[in-house]
Each structure stands twice: as structure tokens, then as C-alpha cells.
Design an enzyme around this catalytic site. Sequence first.
Site, PDB file in Angstrom:
ATOM      1  N   ARG A  84      42.930 -28.957   6.659  1.00 41.44           N
ATOM      2  CA  ARG A  84      44.120 -29.396   7.272  1.00 41.44           C
ATOM      3  C   ARG A  84      43.690 -28.477   8.733  1.00 41.44           C
ATOM      4  NH1 ARG A  84      49.213 -27.505   8.926  1.00 41.44           N
ATOM      5  NH2 ARG A  84      50.585 -28.867   9.440  1.00 41.44           N
TER       6      ARG A  84
ATOM      7  N   SER B 267      52.031 -38.593   2.728  1.00 37.30           N
ATOM      8  CA  SER B 267      53.452 -37.897   2.767  1.00 37.30           C
ATOM      9  C   SER B 267      54.767 -39.011   2.846  1.00 37.30           C
ATOM     10  CB  SER B 267      53.655 -37.124   4.205  1.00 37.30           C
ATOM     11  OG  SER B 267      52.622 -36.107   4.219  1.00 37.30           O
TER      12      SER B 267
ATOM     13  N   LYS C 202      54.344 -25.751   9.522  1.00 34.73           N
ATOM     14  CA  LYS C 202      54.450 -27.105  10.410  1.00 34.73           C
ATOM     15  C   LYS C 202      55.661 -27.128  11.368  1.00 34.73           C
ATOM     16  CE  LYS C 202      54.679 -32.151   9.340  1.00 34.73           C
ATOM     17  NZ  LYS C 202      53.617 -32.684   9.791  1.00 34.73           N
TER      18      LYS C 202
HETATM   19  C1  LIG Z   1      51.838 -32.801   5.552  1.00 37.65           C
HETATM   20  C2  LIG Z   1      51.634 -32.960   4.420  1.00 37.65           C
HETATM   21  C3  LIG Z   1      52.329 -33.321   3.258  1.00 37.65           C
HETATM   22  N1  LIG Z   1      52.130 -33.120   1.978  1.00 37.65           N
HETATM   23  C4  LIG Z   1      50.699 -32.860   1.847  1.00 37.65           C
HETATM   24  C5  LIG Z   1      50.148 -32.799   0.355  1.00 37.65           C
HETATM   25  F1  LIG Z   1      50.953 -31.656  -0.112  1.00 37.65           F
HETATM   26  F2  LIG Z   1      48.793 -32.932   0.375  1.00 37.65           F
HETATM   27  F3  LIG Z   1      50.630 -33.894  -0.241  1.00 37.65           F
HETATM   28  N2  LIG Z   1      49.731 -32.728   2.799  1.00 37.65           N
HETATM   29  C6  LIG Z   1      50.173 -32.657   4.008  1.00 37.65           C
HETATM   30  N3  LIG Z   1      49.414 -32.231   4.860  1.00 37.65           N
END
Ligand SMILES: C=C1C=NC(C(F)(F)F)=NC1=N
Length: 221
Positions: free
Chosen positions: A45, A116, A145
Site C-alpha cells: 500500500r 473495504s 489513514k
Molecule cells: C483501506 C483498507 C481497508 N482494509 C484493507 C484490508 F485489510 F486489506 F482488508 N486494506 C486497506 N487498504
Amino acid sequence: MAVKSAKMRELLRLYFIMGSANCSDNPEEVLRSAIKGGITLFQFREKGKGCFQGEEKLHLAKRLQSICRENHIPFIVNDDIELALEIDADGVHIGQEDEPASVVRKKIGNKILGVSAHNLGEAKKAIDEGADYLGIGPIYPTSTKEDAKAVQGLSFIRELKNANINIPIVGIGGITAENAAPIIGTRADGVSVITAISQADSPEASARMLYKAVHIEGNKQ
Ligand SMILES: C=C1C=NC(C(F)(F)F)=NC1=N
């Protein structure tokens, strides 16, 4: 590679997510250490200020992907579908602001597709459009985030379970070894973690503590 949901549930147990912006040390060393500690899935990411773009992002992705390949850990790419296809990643994870899951599913064939979801409507839509798992959160307050949605605690996981939604799910948001067990206790299939591992003095030790927390709780099911 599409995975049957039983395999998906295993992969989601301890899902490490990272980009260069989350690491105090060299991302490759952090990933190797986290793998030694027992992570079961990895998501690249590359987001946030100072993150890599273009060629630099591609090269980092390839280096991290080869570390995952050496260790038989599937490699998931966040948001960047073109990058995922270019390096033949094992899957992608998309948010609600990205392209619709149905469009992404057509592009990636039967690679892993994570979506998500923050409410029942988004969850059902993602399932209808072919998601392999849902990311649910933020469970706890997160520092990672900037535009995270409101903290949900375990309530949305409970709501999904009460609605007999059985797609594999992973919790995300502020998760540490100290607060991970209740997430598994609510019958999520795993936890995903960024800072607790990527900023740890020893990512290996932190991953190992997290693995124990989710593994022990998981056995009580
Ligand atoms: C914003 C996000 C929310 N959930 C997930 C995951 F944990 F992979 F499901 N990854 C992300 N990048």
C-alpha cells in the site's frame, strides 16, 4: 489466483499492510522480519506523503513481491490495478472510492479481490460483484489513514455476522497484540496491521505476538 473461501480465511489471519511511508527502516528488511514473525498475507500500500510513484514504486513493488514469493506469501496490491496486472500480483484491494468491484473483477480475472466496506449495503454490493474478502474498519482509532471513517469497534462485524454474511472478513484500524483477540472472538477471520508491525523495533517479535493473540483466540472458536 482465486482462492476458495476456506483458504482465504487462513490467508487473512495476520494480514500485514505496508508501504515505504509506514516504515522507519528499509521496507525490504521490515517485510523479511514480519514474514519471520508469521504474517500470512501481505498488501503493498504505497500511499501517503513521500510515497513512491512510477518507476520507483514499480521497483519497490517487485522487490517486495520477490520476498513474498520466496516465502510463499501471496502479494496483494492496494488500489493500483494496473501495477497489480503489470507484476502479476496475487490480488488487489480496493476502497469504495476506487473503480466498482465489478469492473475490477473483469480486469483481474480470478486473482484475489478485497473490498473495504463500512456498512451492510457496501458489503452486500461487494459480495454481489465478486469480492473474495471484505476489509472492515476502522475497528479502533488509527494513525495511519488520514481520511479514515468513524471508528466502528466490533459493531459492524457483529452486524455482518447477525445478517448471516459469511464472506471472509478481516478487521483493520489501530490493531495491536493487546486488542486483536476480541476481533477474532467476534468471528472475523483475521486482523490486518500496518503500524504495530512496520514501526516496531522488531517487526518479527511484533508479528509473532499478534499471531499468538489471533491464533490462541481462534482456537477457542
Ligand atoms: C483501506 C483498507 C481497508 N482494509 C484493507 C484490508 F485489510 F486489506 F482488508 N486494506 C486497506 N487498504
